[in-house]
Scaffold this motif. Structure first.
Motif, short mmCIF file in Angstrom:
data_model
loop_
_atom_site.label_atom_id
_atom_site.label_comp_id
_atom_site.label_asym_id
_atom_site.label_seq_id
_atom_site.Cartn_x
_atom_site.Cartn_y
_atom_site.Cartn_z
N GLY A 1 0.83 -1.20 0.00
CA GLY A 1 0.00 0.00 0.00
C GLY A 1 0.86 1.24 0.00
O GLY A 1 2.00 1.24 0.49
N ARG B 1 -3.40 -3.31 -8.57
CA ARG B 1 -3.55 -3.40 -7.12
C ARG B 1 -3.44 -2.02 -6.47
O ARG B 1 -4.19 -1.70 -5.54
N VAL B 2 -2.51 -1.21 -6.97
CA VAL B 2 -2.38 0.15 -6.44
C VAL B 2 -3.64 0.96 -6.74
O VAL B 2 -4.13 1.72 -5.90
N PHE C 1 -6.80 0.02 -7.10
CA PHE C 1 -7.96 -0.29 -6.27
C PHE C 1 -7.72 0.02 -4.80
O PHE C 1 -8.65 0.34 -4.07
N ARG C 2 -6.47 -0.06 -4.36
CA ARG C 2 -6.19 0.16 -2.94
C ARG C 2 -6.00 1.64 -2.60
O ARG C 2 -6.45 2.10 -1.54
N ASP C 3 -5.35 2.39 -3.48
CA ASP C 3 -4.86 3.71 -3.08
C ASP C 3 -5.30 4.90 -3.92
O ASP C 3 -5.26 6.03 -3.44
N THR D 1 -8.04 -10.08 -7.84
CA THR D 1 -8.74 -9.72 -6.61
C THR D 1 -9.30 -10.92 -5.86
O THR D 1 -9.29 -10.95 -4.63
#
Length: 205
Positions: A21, A108-109, A111-113, A173
């Motif tokens: 993250g 991933r970045v 959706f997370r950040d 995911t």
């Protein structure tokens, strides 16, 4: 070919952001992963802040995507005269799957950040996603088999392109294949759906 220090910082930062993250990754950790002395300020010789590293990573991926899309369309155009339509369609589908997989860390970045950075969401949308959908529209319109098909290619690109993106995102995911369909099954089904868009032959009078 060896990477420059700047390239190492961008690549390792994106990897760490994807794994841990954005907020949980420190500048010192990025420096250490990049082969710099952690905490010595080496990152700041190339970037003003951790945010600037993230923005650079996303902008560089967007620039690379535009180049890749242009190259893929040129490659597909070159093979059209000697390859049947089903094989061409399968190539388009597999190229899309490979591209989405290539962007797994950025996904991933995203959706997370990235909800905290709307300006970077815009870069992803316009620099990575939209070029892929536009390429599908351009490709179908260029195929002689679909020349007489009066269809909403923008809507079709959203369905066909969206399914390719979803297939890989589901893996990223959920950790499983959507519907447990193997890649070859997915490609085969995608091709059959695309073939169903072909204009029906005119009735013989």
């Amino acid at each position: 070919m060896s990477r420059s220090t700047r390239e190492r910082i961008v690549d390792e930062a994106l990897r760490l952001f994807a794994e841990r993250g954005y907020s949980a990754t420190s500048v010192a950790e990025i420096e250490a992963a990049s082969g710099l002395s952690p905490g010595a300020g080496g990152l700041y010789r190339h970037f003003k802040s951790k945010y600037e590293v993230l923005a650079a990573a996303i902008n560089e991926h967007a620039s690379r995507t535009r180049i890749q899309v242009a190259e893929s369309l040129a490659e597909l155009s070159a093979m059209e005269s000697s390859v049947d339509l089903e094989e061409r369609l399968a190539h388009v589908c597999r190229a899309g799957l490979a591209k989405v997989r290539e962007e797994s860390e950025l996904t991933r970045v995203f959706f997370r950040d990235l909800s905290q950075f709307p300006e970077l969401v815009e870069v992803v949308r316009e620099g990575l996603l939209q070029p892929m959908f536009d390429a599908i529209v351009s490709w179908f319109r260029a195929q002689p088999e679909y020349r007489d098909a009066e269809l909403d290619w923008t809507g079709i690109a959203a369905v066909l392109g969206g399914s390719v993106v979803h297939y890989r995102l589901f893996q990223e995911t959920i950790g499983e294949l959507p519907g447990h369909a193997e890649k070859d099954q997915f490609v085969s089904a995608w091709v059959r759906l695309a073939l169903g868009l072909l204009p029906s032959p005119a009735p013989v009078s």
